[in-house]
Design a protein around this motif. Sequence first.
Motif, PDB file in Angstrom:
ATOM      1  N   TYR A  20     -29.307 -35.517  21.771  1.00 20.23           N
ATOM      2  CA  TYR A  20     -28.485 -36.520  21.096  1.00 20.23           C
ATOM      3  C   TYR A  20     -28.504 -36.297  19.591  1.00 20.23           C
ATOM      4  O   TYR A  20     -29.535 -35.921  19.050  1.00 20.23           O
ATOM      5  CB  TYR A  20     -29.094 -37.913  21.266  1.00 20.23           C
ATOM      6  N   PRO A  21     -27.431 -36.624  18.918  1.00 21.85           N
ATOM      7  CA  PRO A  21     -27.596 -36.808  17.487  1.00 21.85           C
ATOM      8  C   PRO A  21     -28.447 -38.059  17.279  1.00 21.85           C
ATOM      9  O   PRO A  21     -28.433 -38.959  18.120  1.00 21.85           O
ATOM     10  CB  PRO A  21     -26.181 -37.013  16.973  1.00 21.85           C
ATOM     11  N   ASP A  22     -29.177 -38.113  16.235  1.00 21.22           N
ATOM     12  CA  ASP A  22     -30.034 -39.257  15.987  1.00 21.22           C
ATOM     13  C   ASP A  22     -29.264 -40.273  15.147  1.00 21.22           C
ATOM     14  O   ASP A  22     -28.979 -40.028  13.980  1.00 21.22           O
ATOM     15  CB  ASP A  22     -31.279 -38.772  15.243  1.00 21.22           C
ATOM     16  N   PRO A  23     -28.905 -41.424  15.741  1.00 22.71           N
ATOM     17  CA  PRO A  23     -28.069 -42.386  15.022  1.00 22.71           C
ATOM     18  C   PRO A  23     -28.677 -42.833  13.697  1.00 22.71           C
ATOM     19  O   PRO A  23     -27.949 -43.178  12.765  1.00 22.71           O
ATOM     20  CB  PRO A  23     -27.946 -43.565  15.990  1.00 22.71           C
ATOM     21  N   ALA A  24     -29.999 -42.795  13.610  1.00 21.44           N
ATOM     22  CA  ALA A  24     -30.635 -43.237  12.366  1.00 21.44           C
ATOM     23  C   ALA A  24     -30.377 -42.235  11.233  1.00 21.44           C
ATOM     24  O   ALA A  24     -30.550 -42.548  10.067  1.00 21.44           O
ATOM     25  CB  ALA A  24     -32.137 -43.407  12.587  1.00 21.44           C
ATOM     26  N   ASN A  25     -29.966 -41.043  11.594  1.00 22.42           N
ATOM     27  CA  ASN A  25     -29.833 -39.970  10.614  1.00 22.42           C
ATOM     28  C   ASN A  25     -28.435 -39.384  10.561  1.00 22.42           C
ATOM     29  O   ASN A  25     -28.240 -38.283  10.081  1.00 22.42           O
ATOM     30  CB  ASN A  25     -30.775 -38.834  11.009  1.00 22.42           C
ATOM     31  N   MET A  26     -27.484 -40.103  11.110  1.00 22.42           N
ATOM     32  CA  MET A  26     -26.160 -39.528  11.225  1.00 22.42           C
ATOM     33  C   MET A  26     -25.420 -39.562   9.901  1.00 22.42           C
ATOM     34  O   MET A  26     -25.544 -40.498   9.134  1.00 22.42           O
ATOM     35  CB  MET A  26     -25.350 -40.289  12.259  1.00 22.42           C
ATOM     36  N   ASP A  27     -24.618 -38.529   9.699  1.00 22.62           N
ATOM     37  CA  ASP A  27     -23.891 -38.427   8.451  1.00 22.62           C
ATOM     38  C   ASP A  27     -22.446 -38.875   8.663  1.00 22.62           C
ATOM     39  O   ASP A  27     -21.755 -38.320   9.514  1.00 22.62           O
ATOM     40  CB  ASP A  27     -23.928 -36.967   7.990  1.00 22.62           C
ATOM     41  N   PRO A  28     -21.990 -39.892   7.918  1.00 22.60           N
ATOM     42  CA  PRO A  28     -20.593 -40.326   8.088  1.00 22.60           C
ATOM     43  C   PRO A  28     -19.585 -39.296   7.597  1.00 22.60           C
ATOM     44  O   PRO A  28     -18.406 -39.372   7.931  1.00 22.60           O
ATOM     45  CB  PRO A  28     -20.507 -41.605   7.256  1.00 22.60           C
TER      46      PRO A  28
END
Length: 521
Positions: free
Chosen positions: A387-395
């Motif tokens: 998974y991408p880590d939602p806490a670290n996602m880049d908009p």
Amino acid sequence: MKRWLLVATLILLAAGCISLTDDDTHTHTPDTLHEMNRSTEGLPSSQATQTVNLDDGDTYQLTAEPVEHDPGTGDTLRMMAYNGQVPGPTLKAPQGATVEIQFDNHLEVPTTVHWHGIRLDNANDGVPGITQDPVAPGESFTYTVTLPDAGTFWYHTHVDGDRQQEMGLYGALIVDPPKDDTDAWPPEHVVHLDDLLIEDGDLPHVYEGAVTYAVDGRWGNQLFVDGTDEPAHLEVLPQERHRLHLINTANARTWWLTFDGFDRVEKIAAGASYLEAPRSIDTLTLGPGERAIVDVVLGTEQTARIQDDAMGETLALVEPGGMPDPGGLLTTLEAPPGPHEQARAEDRRGVLQQTPDQRIAWDLVLSQPHEDEHDHGHDHHEGQAGYPDPANMDPFPTDHDVDWLIRDAESGQSQPVYTVQQGDVVDITIRHEHQDDAEHEPVPHPMHVHGQRFLVTSYGDEDPDELVWKDTVNPNDPVAGYNEVTIRVVFDNPGTWLFHCHVNGHSEAGMTGIFEVQPAS
Ligand code: C2O
Ligand code: CU
């Protein structure tokens, strides 16, 4: 390509509805983008989802409007609702019915309604620029929705899905198979499996005219099951069969579900149809846009749960309770056989034995014109299980800075347009760009074909476990370990039909194509 289609495509390109690579030299950042109206002042509060039973010939009024909605986190969010409800009303109708949906747009932005998985008349498909103009604020559109197939479907906005669907513009559409009076039918429940991204008390990075999180998709950091951050809660009698309609309404997240503590878990339907026979399962994967019907039976004196494996979150909690059924009918109930008999009578195997009229292959590609300028993109912030880590996602980057593409393997054409004849059977192999490196790009690309149905003929090297009509399929699953599928599409519905990735941020960033199905003369 038909002349009008070419013209429509050019207009769309000019309007930025289909995003091909912009030639701009700057990156889009919060300073250059305009935030959507996030004020909740004067908005009505959202209401709970209601079930609406429709019959053949019925008319129903559906209105999209802004509401104030607290998902249970204490945050007051400006959301979008159908008939004030988040999620929208559950529409239920018998197989074969035709219903008329009179749609009003009371939002500040244009929108449409798409009937996902329904093989309806093309003009009612709700695709802006292809089957209709977007419905402008204050305007209306009447959808005539015919329901040829029984199963679990859903309806949702087809404009700026990464924002509008995230904000609540979706609802369940349950098409009932004929219910023989002699069959006792299990009590039914709809569970909308969704997540929501909340930062500092609001939805972050929602801008006009730009898709953020364009590489990974907008993953939530918060459960959003039936509009709340709480799991669905069911009280059932032990040994009583209950029927769950599970719908993945998330923007980007695939659910890897486990069923713990039940006496029985049986898969009844998947995608756009019922299985040929119920099948015992203990796990279930649902990509964005996918649905399944699962029957569960609780043992005595126990609690059972449906969990998402990667998130470690409970999505549904099933506990003993409720009133005993006076007739005792439900206690020994097997799954009603009718829908499965109907499925077997369809001869899906016969379709597999046909020789396809055409074979095509799609490569799924991220194209990043500014790759050297920024270090975004392939550098995913990986969380659990790929998974991408939602806490670290880049908009960023936005859809102005990258393109997600479906590329025809033979011609190299992106956003391909195919012409097929009504009745054609076409095999499509869908492969992930990084064939040898699945974890390099862990984000799944659930492919959805509008207005038609297909059988999956292989998942990687594996044969499918079941023969079901589907409209959406995950061609790459980092958990199951495949990154290629082949589907057999039966093009029996004429018209101009979109196909696309159902990660909304990807389709908005160009991951689309068109089937032009010519009517048989
Ligand atoms: Cu549910 Cu075009 O999508
Ligand atoms: Cu995708």
